[in-house]
Enzyme design. Structure first.
Site, short mmCIF file in Angstrom:
data_model
loop_
_atom_site.label_atom_id
_atom_site.label_comp_id
_atom_site.label_asym_id
_atom_site.label_seq_id
_atom_site.Cartn_x
_atom_site.Cartn_y
_atom_site.Cartn_z
N PRO A 133 0.83 -1.20 0.00
CA PRO A 133 0.00 0.00 0.00
C PRO A 133 0.87 1.26 0.00
O PRO A 133 1.88 1.31 0.70
CB PRO A 133 -0.77 -0.10 1.33
CG PRO A 133 -0.61 -1.50 1.80
CD PRO A 133 0.68 -1.99 1.23
N HIS A 134 0.46 2.24 -0.80
CA HIS A 134 1.20 3.51 -0.84
C HIS A 134 0.35 4.54 -1.56
O HIS A 134 -0.67 4.20 -2.14
CB HIS A 134 2.55 3.34 -1.56
CG HIS A 134 2.41 2.96 -3.00
ND1 HIS A 134 2.14 1.67 -3.39
CD2 HIS A 134 2.46 3.69 -4.14
CE1 HIS A 134 2.05 1.62 -4.72
NE2 HIS A 134 2.23 2.84 -5.19
N ALA A 135 0.78 5.79 -1.52
CA ALA A 135 0.07 6.86 -2.22
C ALA A 135 1.08 7.91 -2.68
O ALA A 135 2.28 7.78 -2.41
CB ALA A 135 -1.00 7.48 -1.32
#
Lengths: 147, 93
Positions: A67-69
């Site tokens: 997960p990342h943004a």
């Protein structure tokens, strides 16, 4: 593992039996980053938002999600945190999107980001190290693989 | 010179991982290439200028391109074997 401004410690590693759904898994996996001040709440919302927008593409390999943004959504310092589950959480109804290991990335616009990804990818590409992570029952065992 | 584009949702994660792996695979195959990475939004309009586009399988259907551009969807981004097989197939090697 040490990166400029970040050292992986036991505080960034969590092991859980199971988790309700993928949203909770993302929230839980990134909680140490939030607590440590590496990211803001808005970054967690953005990580969930990007899966809703683009689908389960953060599942980069069988059983593994990163997960990342985007940095501008609220990450402040480079780093990552690990959540290992005993029972897989589904990111889609498809078998290939079941996940046992989440590594939440705090992405910053800097060369240390590439360094961090490279180091994680090298470990996860090593069958022996990958299996050691999947078989670990304590945070220290996982920490050992990364150090 | 093979022109390669890798893309993902926000251009910070899987596209960079694919880039690392594809570079290694193409070097092992002795290919001459250059490689760019982008977010899917940006990549959709740029794709036509490349020979090969590699993305996570979830994104394959976002790309509607001409015959010249081959789009490859990957299931396991860490598998050099999968990349090698799919690239060879796409290039007719």
């Amino acid at each position: 593992m040490k990166l400029e401004g970040f050292e992986l410690t036991r505080d960034f590693i969590q092991l859980e039996k199971e988790i309700t759904n993928w949203e909770e898994a993302i929230i839980k996996s990134s909680a140490p980053l939030l607590k440590g001040g590496l990211i803001e709440q808005s970054y967690i919302d953005a990580m969930i938002g990007s899966v809703k927008e683009y689908g389960p593409y953060i599942v980069i390999a069988p059983n593994i999600a990163l997960p990342h943004a985007r940095p501008e959504t609220g990450s402040k310092l480079v780093g990552f945190s690990i959540l290992k589950l005993e029972k897989p959480v589904a990111f889609s109804p498809e078998e290939e999107h079941k996940v046992l290991l989440l590594i939440a990335l705090s992405c910053v616009e800097a060369s240390t980001h590439i360094e961090m990804l490279q180091a994680i990818v090298t470990i996860l590409s090593d069958e022996e190290k990958k299996n050691a992570i999947f078989n670990a029952v304590t945070a220290d065992e996982i920490l050992e693989v990364f150090n | 010179m093979l022109k390669v584009l890798v893309a993902c949702g926000n251009g910070m994660g899987s596209s960079l991982i694919i880039k690392m792996k594809v570079e290694k695979v193409l070097k092992d195959m002795n290919m001459q290439f250059n490689i760019h990475h982008a977010s899917v939004g940006q990549a959709k309009s740029d794709a036509k200028n490349f020979d090969l586009v590699l993305v996570s399988r979830a994104f394959v259907n976002d790309f509607k391109v001409n015959e010249k551009t081959k789009v490859i969807g990957l299931v396991n981004l860490l598998s050099e074997e999968e990349i090698r097989t799919k690239v060879s197939e796409a290039l007719g090697l």
